[in-house]
Write an enzyme that holds these catalytic residues in place. Structure first.
Site, PDB file in Angstrom:
ATOM      1  N   CYS A  39      60.674  46.428 -26.112  1.00 22.68           N
ATOM      2  CA  CYS A  39      61.171  47.362 -25.102  1.00 22.68           C
ATOM      3  C   CYS A  39      61.485  46.658 -23.789  1.00 22.68           C
ATOM      4  CB  CYS A  39      60.186  48.500 -24.877  1.00 22.68           C
ATOM      5  SG  CYS A  39      58.611  47.971 -24.222  1.00 22.68           S
ATOM      6  N   ARG A  55      95.809  30.136 -33.818  1.00 24.26           N
ATOM      7  CA  ARG A  55      94.347  30.306 -33.757  1.00 24.26           C
ATOM      8  C   ARG A  55      94.079  31.789 -33.568  1.00 24.26           C
ATOM      9  NH1 ARG A  55      93.692  27.405 -27.840  1.00 24.26           N
ATOM     10  NH2 ARG A  55      95.149  28.741 -26.773  1.00 24.26           N
ATOM     11  N   ARG A 113      54.340  55.225 -22.285  1.00 21.45           N
ATOM     12  CA  ARG A 113      53.439  54.206 -21.759  1.00 21.45           C
ATOM     13  C   ARG A 113      52.591  54.806 -20.644  1.00 21.45           C
ATOM     14  NH1 ARG A 113      55.915  49.004 -18.872  1.00 21.45           N
ATOM     15  NH2 ARG A 113      56.261  50.486 -17.194  1.00 21.45           N
ATOM     16  N   ASN A 161      59.840  41.418 -20.741  1.00 19.74           N
ATOM     17  CA  ASN A 161      60.037  41.089 -19.321  1.00 19.74           C
ATOM     18  C   ASN A 161      58.781  40.402 -18.794  1.00 19.74           C
ATOM     19  OD1 ASN A 161      62.366  42.542 -19.614  1.00 19.74           O
ATOM     20  ND2 ASN A 161      61.694  44.294 -18.402  1.00 19.74           N
ATOM     21  N   ASP A 162      57.653  41.080 -18.937  1.00 26.99           N
ATOM     22  CA  ASP A 162      56.417  40.490 -18.432  1.00 26.99           C
ATOM     23  C   ASP A 162      56.006  39.284 -19.260  1.00 26.99           C
ATOM     24  OD1 ASP A 162      56.362  42.235 -16.402  1.00 26.99           O
ATOM     25  OD2 ASP A 162      54.547  43.289 -16.988  1.00 26.99           O
ATOM     26  N   GLU A 185      52.623  41.938 -23.958  1.00 34.06           N
ATOM     27  CA  GLU A 185      53.409  41.444 -22.822  1.00 34.06           C
ATOM     28  C   GLU A 185      52.682  40.334 -22.081  1.00 34.06           C
ATOM     29  OE1 GLU A 185      54.074  44.639 -19.979  1.00 34.06           O
ATOM     30  OE2 GLU A 185      52.235  45.639 -20.584  1.00 34.06           O
ATOM     31  N   ARG A 239      58.401  55.304 -19.380  1.00 40.49           N
ATOM     32  CA  ARG A 239      57.464  54.927 -18.319  1.00 40.49           C
ATOM     33  C   ARG A 239      56.982  56.198 -17.654  1.00 40.49           C
ATOM     34  NH1 ARG A 239      62.115  51.967 -17.679  1.00 40.49           N
ATOM     35  NH2 ARG A 239      61.952  49.725 -18.103  1.00 40.49           N
ATOM     36  N   LYS A 290      92.504  22.521 -33.913  1.00 41.15           N
ATOM     37  CA  LYS A 290      93.959  22.394 -33.906  1.00 41.15           C
ATOM     38  C   LYS A 290      94.435  21.662 -35.156  1.00 41.15           C
ATOM     39  CE  LYS A 290      95.863  21.090 -29.967  1.00 41.15           C
ATOM     40  NZ  LYS A 290      96.840  21.949 -29.262  1.00 41.15           N
ATOM     41  N   SER A 325      54.609  46.989 -29.079  1.00 42.92           N
ATOM     42  CA  SER A 325      55.935  46.966 -28.478  1.00 42.92           C
ATOM     43  C   SER A 325      55.976  45.737 -27.564  1.00 42.92           C
ATOM     44  CB  SER A 325      56.178  48.245 -27.689  1.00 42.92           C
ATOM     45  OG  SER A 325      57.462  48.213 -27.117  1.00 42.92           O
TER      46      SER A 325
END
Lengths: 901, 901
Positions: free
Chosen positions: B851, B359, B637, B788-789, B765, B581, B33, B784
């Site tokens: 991936c 702003r 995969r 996740n894992d 992974e 997959r 501000k 790759s």
């Protein structure tokens, strides 16, 4: 000799006649056998002369598409000529032929893995010369036919059954039974048939040229380095293919030249007891293969042994006193020289003793201890050397009861040797029944498909445990080892009847109450009772452990959670408790109801009410342990397993528990369902419980601090508890838990107006904890590596589930060892190293230990000594193993250091 | 001014009257501000003069135990005198009093988080002066009572309800309703009551000394930096506490001085559509707080807007044409200067326009796109700047149908916004029924407690998915996002009846077949049908994505395993498939029988027979995908999930399957029991299946290679499949699998007399794979990252199970973000870095991609761009988000680089 371009291109090393081109230090180049033949020859022992073609030739042979390096032939010719000159014979000479043996010999011993050819140099002409020279045609033709048979099989690839069939039918036709009944002419006829068989199989004659024979045999030895047996053996023993094998060519001596000849094997001390007295056996008028074949019973070496065994056949001491005297003298020389018990092979040819091999002898754990302690007392080796001589793994044999080797037995089933020791007892199928019968003073063996934390009380009550499923690191195995109970796991053939009244295995049925015997060290279960022998922790054991304790840098603690385990741990020399789990205390029959009330509570207040019932019980647990371990550190891990482990699982169990405890079955089911997890190992457990339900850890902290204050006041010796937060992945978790511990501790100490030092630390059991160990060390006073879980997460491999495919992995050579048994250095070890380095960098006085199963594994102990850990912690029964392994690690490190200077 | 020891000790920065000591670049020191007030003043805009006390003072205030640095008071006095001189008034002067506002202003916008005081400087004396000066006693006393109320609450800590009650009862007693009905004398009476209340609460009088008031307000603003609201906000938005806040003291202007005064807010462009037309609202005769209070309805800014909305109250354009003209002119100046749409606050005092704030304005995703593209076309910003202006997360709103904001709705339940989009359909409770009804052309919404891989066909058939359990990364959420289906997860209040005929929520019951509407982006479920709006991928979207594609370094691929998904992926701009997959293909109704036969087979031969039935089906799957993706890379995969996922689980399901397929139920049960795992995530899956059952991967390899050969021949464009081995922990696993792939490929190519290039690579992974990536790269042509894992194993945290305690973690601030949504850089990211570095060192041309779910998350994409990955792969519907995020990562990296030079 074909000239080389310096030392490294010398390919053939001569030995024999009191001087050799090699010695015992050259095992890498000459193989174990070649190096020791050279060494013995240098010592002036009677070794038939010969030469060794180096392992480098083997490597070059493979590198060059199975071709020999140029110049090798000339070197071999020259060496052969030297051998001939020494023994006064010539290779291929029809009247005075030099005969040789051709044997493999790698850097590491690979017994029976590679090929040997004896009597090489015999052909239709030289056999006549041998007959004349020896004056024994039968001996000559027998030797020739042995040679044809062995050479054809090993070098030419003709199936050995063919020769056995020829010999068998020859004997049958003539009603002969023993080979010794065959005379010279018989052997001549057999030889003719053998040669026809070779020609029929290969389309060409058996080679008559001794030089051709020799190169064929050398090629066969090199070729055998890559045969299937050798490859499997190498993989199993971690021997690199690049080492290669050497080839030993040696003048033949014959133990089968009549009654003044013999062949034998001997140990300089008794390999079974370790007694300092020569031990061995021999056969008169025989070649080495006859001893192995086991058709004739070998005779004893000494009169004393003969008398002790009640044998009538004369001992060597009696039958061949001169040769025996030479042998005795050589024993002394060899022990003085090698400073260890030796395992030797010898041949007596017409009264003269020849040495064919010497090596460090294999021995039992008991013998190893005695020999090491005796040799140290004899001044042959130092205490440090004595400590280094004992395989720590072998100590396990000494710490548990074992089956009496003489007792008869009836094998029922085989499984994994999950926990050593032997015990007999009645079969039971439930933990509750085990406990009930044990309280009546009966010995029971708990047989289950698998065990879970709910079975702990039954496992404790049982004298042994058998499971149908699970690997070396399954729940049953881990708990049994921790409790020192013999255990056989993963006995896949075992089928428990659905009524839990019996089990069957391969058609046999064993009922509840039937007696069985478990040999946990062998992974065997026997029907009925088999006599056992109690362990004798003899003076030698105590002496050697004393030397080990002086040598080691790392401390050794034990994983123990009951006063009994803690006592055992102290007896076995543990210097503290490295892991006192608190969940087993929650499973206690008297407490599980309060635990379940806590889990079913709707809010913090309800949980606190249930926890307040548990507080006095936990406090008294800790008090008992602190009393036992007085003066030693005790690391207590706060609650770790997911809460659903404390609830019944199946609908029937839930109904039963609800009935028994007066809880609402529907509510119980609902809660159990809500708490169910797909992957409990990665679920709501460890400090995650502490984050969600701070009151649980607060109760435990209060119990620990109050117990420490009480016992400190009682004994006058201050207790320093080490409070350990499990499953930390992020420093903020630890920070939050540590704040809570400190707050509770401060409150208790204020209430009690007491002072107490305590430490707060964490398990490092997740990769993320290891990777962020610098941040974590900012709030942890110690790290304890939980390498069980760290292995599970680093490999993404469930310990409980891996049993189904780990065998595939070991078979395929992907894993050399089960990573739950021996720490994986490349992956898990790398994380341990990272964490130790980062942790110490952030907090130089950070205390580091390991409390996973690996803490009792010698190879893993050596590794963590190198990483600089302060202590290892293992199950009480493995404490001595860990003490020895830690000592060896220290000694090896010192040795390495001083060799660098 | 109090002298400092250089620039850094200057603590007070003046602004106003056309020149300032600060500017817009000084946000760190002056707060947003303050910096913008200074900047506007420098631009010559009408800003009431004032000054800013720096954020450094705030930091020092806390560092010194809430004490001000020496010399500050003198600086403030000097600055205040300057303000007074500029406006011709004096602070505390009874006849011509200077009144000020005191406002907080941190570096980052923290709307409503900290405190403001207006009308400061009023007291019993100055209020008279103000009444005289303004000629409006009512205005003066109203201002005074507002000040007492605000100051007492904010600075003195008196509960504001007290003042509201006083005012309410005053009005009630006199039958008054609106504040505007109160006259000067009324306010005088109220003021007297207010002051008594303050005295009663605090035991002392309301402060009359303006200096005391000022320092009280300054202290309150600094104090508010650490109030609870501010702390929560900072934690949620990752704002460090160390930043501190600035304090802005500014001469008051009054929008409530009669009908020629007003206050308002405006945007330079429409924040909802992005249209380049001013937009806003204002209130005549009002102060800012009146707009916020919402008692009076604000009027429109422009005539056009008034007409469009059918309003009668005059717009500012009509009511105050001069002030409106000034405002329009200022809009143009501000946009030209800031090069972005501005959000401003203004006040008109007796006809004169004053600017109180500017702003960058918040806007919808659609507006952001249009504004960025327009501004680029207007020559205000470059293409790169346009690309940087769009929040990639916001694109998600544009790619899916949304609820019509005007449509009425009846909220049924709330859960997690697991997958965006909106859809209406009939409730069904089983995957089979979903499929059956969908085949009849009906739109269904699948409602489940949770989903598993067996439900895939039903999820595909449904238009939306709702689950009672599971988090943002549960099976349902991940699959739904991958398929582009709206999904609400973890709707804990949802109870499905045990007969699967209805569900209930908070007493309401919804039956099978009832219509519901899911808003996946909001995580809401509504009863009945709610109208939706289809996404419009307008020209602006395409234009901006084109600019993004030019800017980015990384490629963007999609995770897709059906021809439909592959088509969607291409439409959304995917440049290949990063993860196809193969297990979903195994669940297909036509195949599951053969899959189960394979699992039940006793030996390799039996498995091969079953696999040979699957081969042609798998081949045709791959053919279809290769056709769709022709010319682009496709990473396939090999089979990953544990085999038990393909078997029915409960006894009833087993019996049903056995009946339907003619299999033996007992055998099925037995096998399902044997395959059961405690932690399937860490079990017999990934390449572990390939090690145990090589024939499965052999079949899949054959299907891939044959399909590639076939489609290559058909289209004339060669296919280069990338075969990916999952769950590798050790290089030897990969080596073994690669050997098998190469052998099968060689065999197929020999049979077909064809040539084909293909790559063999691996998922990274598991932590161990990352740690040993150098060895693995020796046998992998690409990596790759399966984050996740990798997240599950690095944290030891099950994605499926974490939903129960992740909220505790986010609440406690242990996790700032769900690590399954945004890559954890300290742990998982460290492993990705290690693996990328080690991998590239061993194989410089190693292709690297990601991936996991993180491949579609902008923050994670920026991170992996920094690590040097070649591509990211995400669900088809997230492809545009990834393209934009990758472009921003490239641009940010370039910017950073050039700023270093």
């Amino acid at each position: 000799m074909a000239g080389g371009q310096g030392a490294t291109t010398k390919r053939v090393y001569a030995f024999g006649a009191g001087k050799s081109e090699g010695d015992a230090s050259m095992k890498t180049l000459l193989g174990g056998k070649g190096a020791n033949l050279a060494e013995m020859s240098n010592l002036g022992l009677p070794v038939p002369p010969g030469f060794t073609i180096t392992t480098e030739v083997c490597t070059a042979y493979y590198a060059n598409g199975r071709a020999y390096p140029a110049g090798l032939e000339a070197e071999v010719d020259a060496a052969l000529a030297r051998v001939g000159a020494l023994v006064g014979k010539a290779f291929g000479d029809a009247t005075n032929p030099l005969l040789v043996s051709v044997r493999s010999g790698a850097r590491a011993s690979m017994p029976g893995m590679m090929d040997t050819v004896l009597n090489l140099g015999l052909n239709d002409a030289t056999v006549e010369g041998l007959a004349t020279l020896s004056g024994d045609p039968r001996f000559a033709y027998d030797s020739y036919r042995r040679f044809i048979q062995m050479y054809s099989n090993v070098v030419l690839g003709v199936d050995h059954h063919q020769f056995e069939e020829i010999l068998e039918s020859y004997k049958e036709e003539r009603d002969l039974f023993l080979d010794t009944e065959l005379q010279a002419d018989d052997w001549k006829s057999v030889i003719a048939k053998y040669k026809s068989a070779v020609k029929a199989a290969l389309g060409r004659d058996f080679p008559q040229d001794p030089k051709e024979q020799l190169w064929g045999a050398i090629g066969a030895v090199f070729g055998s380095w890559r045969n299937d047996r050798a490859e499997v053996y190498r993989r199993l023993h971690g021997i690199p293919e690049s080492w290669g094998t050497a080839v030993n060519v040696q003048a033949m001596v014959f133990g089968n030249m009549g009654e003044t000849s013999a062949t034998g094997v001997a140990f300089t001390r008794d390999p079974s007891t370790g007694e300092n007295y020569r031990y061995g056996e021999f056969l008169i008028n025989a070649q080495g293969e006859d001893v192995v074949a086991g058709i004739r019973t070998p005779q004893t070496l000494t009169k004393r042994a003969r008398e002790a065994m009640g044998e009538t056949a004369p001992s060597m001491e009696e039958a061949m006193p001169a040769a025996f005297a030479s042998l005795t003298e050589i024993f002394a020389k060899l022990e003085a020289h090698y400073r260890d018990m030796q395992d030797i092979e010898f041949t007596v040819q017409q009264g003269k003793l020849w040495m064919l091999q010497t090596r460090s002898g294999k021995r039992t754990a008991k013998a190893a201890l005695k020999i090491a302690v005796d040799m140290c007392r004899e001044g042959r080796i130092s205490e440090a050397e004595a400590v280094m001589r004992i395989d720590p793994y072998s100590l396990d044999q000494l710490l548990h009861p074992t089956l009496d080797p003489k007792a008869p037995r009836d094998l029922l089933l085989s499984g994994l040797p999950a926990s050593p020791g032997a015990a007999s007892g009645e079969v039971v199928f439930s933990a509750d029944e085990a406990e009930r019968l044990a309280q009546d003073g009966r010995k029971v063996i708990l047989v289950r498909v698998e065990t879970s934390p709910e079975d702990i009380h039954g496992m404790h009550a049982a004298v042994a445990i058998v499971t149908a499923r699970g690997g070396m690191t399954s729940h049953a195995a881990v708990v049994a080892r921790g409790m020192g109970r013999p255990c056989v796991c993963g006995a896949g053939d075992l089928k428990i009847a659905s009524d839990d009244e019996s089990f069957s295995v391969a058609g046999r049925k064993v009922k509840k109450g039937d007696l069985i015997t478990v040999d946990g060290a062998a992974g065997k279960v026997f029907a009925g009772r088999v006599a056992t022998i109690e362990p004798e922790l003899s003076g030698d054991f105590a002496t050697l452990m004393g030397w080990a304790d002086k040598a080691r840098r790392m401390r050794v603690r034990a994983n123990a959670e009951t006063p009994h385990d803690a006592k055992v741990a102290r007896q076995f020399g543990a210097e503290g408790i490295g892991l006192c789990r608190t969940e087993h205390m929650f499973f206690d029959v008297g407490r599980i109801i309060a635990v379940r009330e806590m889990i079913l509570a709707e809010d913090r207040k309800g949980r606190e009410a249930a926890l307040s019932k548990l507080l006095p019980m936990q406090r008294s647990d800790f008090e008992e342990i602190f009393r036992v371990m007085s003066g030693l550190p005790v690391t207590i891990r706060l609650l770790d397993p997911p809460l659903h482990e404390f609830l019944p699982h199946s609908d029937e169990e839930i109904d039963e528990v609800a009935r028994a405890s007066g809880m609402d079955a529907g509510k119980l089911k609902d809660r159990a369902h809500k708490l169910h997890e797909f992957n409990p190992m990665l679920g709501h457990r460890g400090c995650r419980l502490g984050v969600s339900f701070p009151e649980i850890y607060e109760m435990q902290t209060r119990a620990i601090i109050e117990a420490a204050v009480n016992v400190g006041a009682e004994t006058g010796e201050p207790i320093t508890p080490e409070i350990m937060i499990p499953l930390v992945a992020d420093v903020k978790e630890l920070q939050m838990m540590k704040n809570s511990v400190d707050a509770v501790a401060a409150a208790v100490l204020a209430e009690r107006k007491a002072r107490l030092s305590y430490l707060v630390g964490t398990m490092i059991e997740l990769p993320r904890a290891a990777l962020t160990a610098d941040a974590i060390a900012g709030h942890a006073e110690f790290f304890s590596f939980g390498t069980n879980d760290l292995t599970q997460t680093t490999f993404g491999l469930s310990r409980d589930d891996s049993a189904s495919f780990l065998p595939d992995y070991l078979r395929a050579g992907i894993f050399e060892k089960d990573p739950f048994v021996t720490l994986d250095q490349a992956g898990v070890g790398a994380l341990v190293k990272i964490a130790a380095e980062k942790g110490r960098k952030a907090r130089p006085n950070l205390k580091l230990g390991i409390c996973g199963e690996h803490g009792g594994d010698p190879a893993s102990i050596e590794f963590v000594d190198g990483v600089g850990l302060d202590y290892v912690s293992c199950s009480p029964y493995r404490t001595p193993i860990a003490r020895l392994a830690a000592a060896q690690a220290s000694l090896a490190a010192t040795q390495k250091k001083s060799s660098l200077h």
